[in-house]
Design a protein around this motif. Sequence first.
Motif, PDB file in Angstrom:
ATOM      1  N   LYS A   1     127.544 -36.254  52.592  1.00 11.19           N
ATOM      2  CA  LYS A   1     128.641 -35.548  53.257  1.00 11.19           C
ATOM      3  C   LYS A   1     129.033 -34.305  52.472  1.00 11.19           C
ATOM      4  O   LYS A   1     129.313 -33.245  53.050  1.00 11.19           O
ATOM      5  N   ALA A   2     129.051 -34.426  51.144  1.00  8.79           N
ATOM      6  CA  ALA A   2     129.445 -33.294  50.306  1.00  8.79           C
ATOM      7  C   ALA A   2     128.485 -32.128  50.461  1.00  8.79           C
ATOM      8  O   ALA A   2     128.910 -30.965  50.572  1.00  8.79           O
ATOM      9  N   TRP A   3     127.175 -32.390  50.466  1.00  2.00           N
ATOM     10  CA  TRP A   3     126.202 -31.301  50.633  1.00  2.00           C
ATOM     11  C   TRP A   3     126.316 -30.682  52.024  1.00  2.00           C
ATOM     12  O   TRP A   3     126.195 -29.454  52.189  1.00  2.00           O
ATOM     13  N   ALA A   4     126.537 -31.496  53.032  1.00  2.25           N
ATOM     14  CA  ALA A   4     126.716 -30.955  54.383  1.00  2.25           C
ATOM     15  C   ALA A   4     127.974 -30.099  54.460  1.00  2.25           C
ATOM     16  O   ALA A   4     127.990 -29.043  55.107  1.00  2.25           O
ATOM     17  N   PHE A   5     129.024 -30.529  53.795  1.00  2.00           N
ATOM     18  CA  PHE A   5     130.277 -29.777  53.750  1.00  2.00           C
ATOM     19  C   PHE A   5     130.067 -28.426  53.070  1.00  2.00           C
ATOM     20  O   PHE A   5     130.501 -27.381  53.576  1.00  2.00           O
ATOM     21  N   GLU A   6     129.402 -28.426  51.921  1.00  2.00           N
ATOM     22  CA  GLU A   6     129.153 -27.186  51.187  1.00  2.00           C
ATOM     23  C   GLU A   6     128.403 -26.179  52.058  1.00  2.00           C
ATOM     24  O   GLU A   6     128.709 -24.980  52.059  1.00  2.00           O
ATOM     25  N   GLN A   7     127.417 -26.666  52.809  1.00  2.00           N
ATOM     26  CA  GLN A   7     126.635 -25.782  53.666  1.00  2.00           C
ATOM     27  C   GLN A   7     127.450 -25.312  54.871  1.00  2.00           C
ATOM     28  O   GLN A   7     127.448 -24.129  55.205  1.00  2.00           O
ATOM     29  N   ALA A   8     128.145 -26.229  55.507  1.00  2.00           N
ATOM     30  CA  ALA A   8     128.845 -25.912  56.756  1.00  2.00           C
ATOM     31  C   ALA A   8     129.966 -24.904  56.549  1.00  2.00           C
ATOM     32  O   ALA A   8     130.148 -23.989  57.363  1.00  2.00           O
ATOM     33  N   VAL A   9     130.734 -25.043  55.478  1.00  2.00           N
ATOM     34  CA  VAL A   9     131.832 -24.100  55.240  1.00  2.00           C
ATOM     35  C   VAL A   9     131.298 -22.679  55.129  1.00  2.00           C
ATOM     36  O   VAL A   9     131.870 -21.730  55.677  1.00  2.00           O
ATOM     37  N   GLY A  10     130.177 -22.512  54.447  1.00  2.00           N
ATOM     38  CA  GLY A  10     129.594 -21.188  54.311  1.00  2.00           C
ATOM     39  C   GLY A  10     129.076 -20.627  55.619  1.00  2.00           C
ATOM     40  O   GLY A  10     129.190 -19.417  55.875  1.00  2.00           O
ATOM     41  N   LEU A  11     128.514 -21.475  56.457  1.00  2.00           N
ATOM     42  CA  LEU A  11     127.984 -21.013  57.735  1.00  2.00           C
ATOM     43  C   LEU A  11     129.065 -20.404  58.620  1.00  2.00           C
ATOM     44  O   LEU A  11     128.829 -19.414  59.316  1.00  2.00           O
ATOM     45  N   VAL A  12     130.249 -20.993  58.612  1.00  2.00           N
ATOM     46  CA  VAL A  12     131.297 -20.564  59.545  1.00  2.00           C
ATOM     47  C   VAL A  12     131.670 -19.113  59.319  1.00  2.00           C
ATOM     48  O   VAL A  12     131.610 -18.288  60.245  1.00  2.00           O
ATOM     49  N   TRP A  13     132.064 -18.751  58.100  1.00  2.00           N
ATOM     50  CA  TRP A  13     132.557 -17.379  57.887  1.00  2.00           C
ATOM     51  C   TRP A  13     131.432 -16.363  57.750  1.00  2.00           C
ATOM     52  O   TRP A  13     131.543 -15.246  58.245  1.00  2.00           O
TER      53      TRP A  13
ATOM     54  N   SER B   1     115.299 -27.833  40.113  1.00  2.00           N
ATOM     55  CA  SER B   1     115.386 -26.648  39.257  1.00  2.00           C
ATOM     56  C   SER B   1     115.729 -25.451  40.135  1.00  2.00           C
ATOM     57  O   SER B   1     114.852 -24.760  40.636  1.00  2.00           O
ATOM     58  N   GLY B   2     116.991 -25.250  40.360  1.00  2.00           N
ATOM     59  CA  GLY B   2     117.397 -24.154  41.218  1.00  2.00           C
ATOM     60  C   GLY B   2     118.899 -24.002  41.215  1.00  2.00           C
ATOM     61  O   GLY B   2     119.622 -24.776  40.579  1.00  2.00           O
ATOM     62  N   ASP B   3     119.367 -23.004  41.947  1.00  2.00           N
ATOM     63  CA  ASP B   3     120.805 -22.773  42.017  1.00  2.00           C
ATOM     64  C   ASP B   3     121.331 -22.998  43.424  1.00  2.00           C
ATOM     65  O   ASP B   3     122.452 -22.637  43.750  1.00  2.00           O
ATOM     66  N   ASN B   4     120.514 -23.601  44.274  1.00  2.00           N
ATOM     67  CA  ASN B   4     120.938 -23.889  45.637  1.00  2.00           C
ATOM     68  C   ASN B   4     121.398 -25.345  45.711  1.00  2.00           C
ATOM     69  O   ASN B   4     121.636 -25.990  44.692  1.00  2.00           O
ATOM     70  N   ARG B   5     121.516 -25.874  46.904  1.00  2.00           N
ATOM     71  CA  ARG B   5     121.937 -27.262  47.065  1.00  2.00           C
ATOM     72  C   ARG B   5     120.881 -28.222  46.524  1.00  2.00           C
ATOM     73  O   ARG B   5     119.690 -27.995  46.686  1.00  2.00           O
ATOM     74  N   GLY B   6     121.355 -29.312  45.912  1.00  2.00           N
ATOM     75  CA  GLY B   6     120.439 -30.344  45.463  1.00  2.00           C
ATOM     76  C   GLY B   6     120.581 -30.725  44.012  1.00  2.00           C
ATOM     77  O   GLY B   6     119.886 -31.626  43.549  1.00  2.00           O
ATOM     78  N   GLY B   7     121.494 -30.057  43.299  1.00  2.00           N
ATOM     79  CA  GLY B   7     121.696 -30.371  41.892  1.00  2.00           C
ATOM     80  C   GLY B   7     123.053 -31.005  41.645  1.00  2.00           C
ATOM     81  O   GLY B   7     123.320 -32.121  42.069  1.00  2.00           O
ATOM     82  N   VAL B   8     123.945 -30.266  40.998  1.00  2.00           N
ATOM     83  CA  VAL B   8     125.272 -30.756  40.637  1.00  2.00           C
ATOM     84  C   VAL B   8     126.294 -30.163  41.599  1.00  2.00           C
ATOM     85  O   VAL B   8     126.398 -28.937  41.727  1.00  2.00           O
ATOM     86  N   LEU B   9     127.055 -30.997  42.241  1.00  2.00           N
ATOM     87  CA  LEU B   9     128.028 -30.517  43.225  1.00  2.00           C
ATOM     88  C   LEU B   9     129.031 -29.543  42.622  1.00  2.00           C
ATOM     89  O   LEU B   9     129.322 -28.483  43.203  1.00  2.00           O
ATOM     90  N   ALA B  10     129.554 -29.852  41.463  1.00  2.00           N
ATOM     91  CA  ALA B  10     130.589 -29.016  40.854  1.00  2.00           C
ATOM     92  C   ALA B  10     130.088 -27.628  40.477  1.00  2.00           C
ATOM     93  O   ALA B  10     130.890 -26.704  40.289  1.00  2.00           O
TER      94      ALA B  10
END
Length: 296
Positions: A259-271, A145-154
Amino acid sequence: MHADQVDVTTDIVAALIREQFPRWSGETIRRVSSTGTVNAIFRIGNDLSARFPLRLADASEALAVLEQEARASAELALVSRFPVPEPVALGKPGAGYPMPWSVQTWLPGTVASDADPSGSDAFAEDLAAFIAALRDAGTRGRVFSGDNRGGVLAHHDDWMAKCFAESEGLLDVDRLRQVWSHFRELPRTGADVMSHSDLIPGNVLVEGDRLSGVLDTGGFGAADPALDLVSAWHLLRPGPREVLRRRLACDDLEWERGKAWAFEQAVGLVWYYVETNPAMSSLGRRTLDRLLESTQ
């Protein structure tokens, strides 16, 4: 690191402790150097640490978050096979600091970002054992129950669109868009399990090549079973990564979603942290490199 960041100094922390917890007023107060992005951390003597939220928020809302995190940390401590911080007290605004804050037990050890265990099969076994113990705890009917990682990828499409726009000139955005177009379509089949939710190097303690403790446990809750698999990409090289996968018996779909959750997090960390927290930005780049190598 953040436009709405609140300044916290050793003098402020000492004053808060004198006012609210005089039993600790004789202890030495030391700021802890950290790549963390959510809290400023101060050590109180040898056995305690105080965590001060960095981003300005409504005090009552911030207190509710800290209370929930304390409950989650206490629950995780009951099931973890490895040492974790335990909640001790909650502090109030004061001495120039406008929000509530928390006190936890202090864990000795070296964070994995300072002592790289990525090539250790034994560390991968330990990490898998930690994740398995959380999964075995059971959700007791709770769901994500949240808007962070862990729910629906899309549901992260808007965030990823912002990340891609901000990453022009930093990353190969065209390729990243293609990768996300695959990840966002991955179906969800497994029921929620209990998850740490942020297994990055700064939240993991090591001794030698073994896991010695886990930090930042306030996010413990029900989530996609693949969420804690971000650790495979943030923390491990290919050989140990396969050790973790075998130990957790991940099928192909669950592994791809990790992999998808790691990707979502990593892209944000870079910029987001490219100028304000280079270590976190570098973590994002390293994780992306590992992910992209695995998709070739």
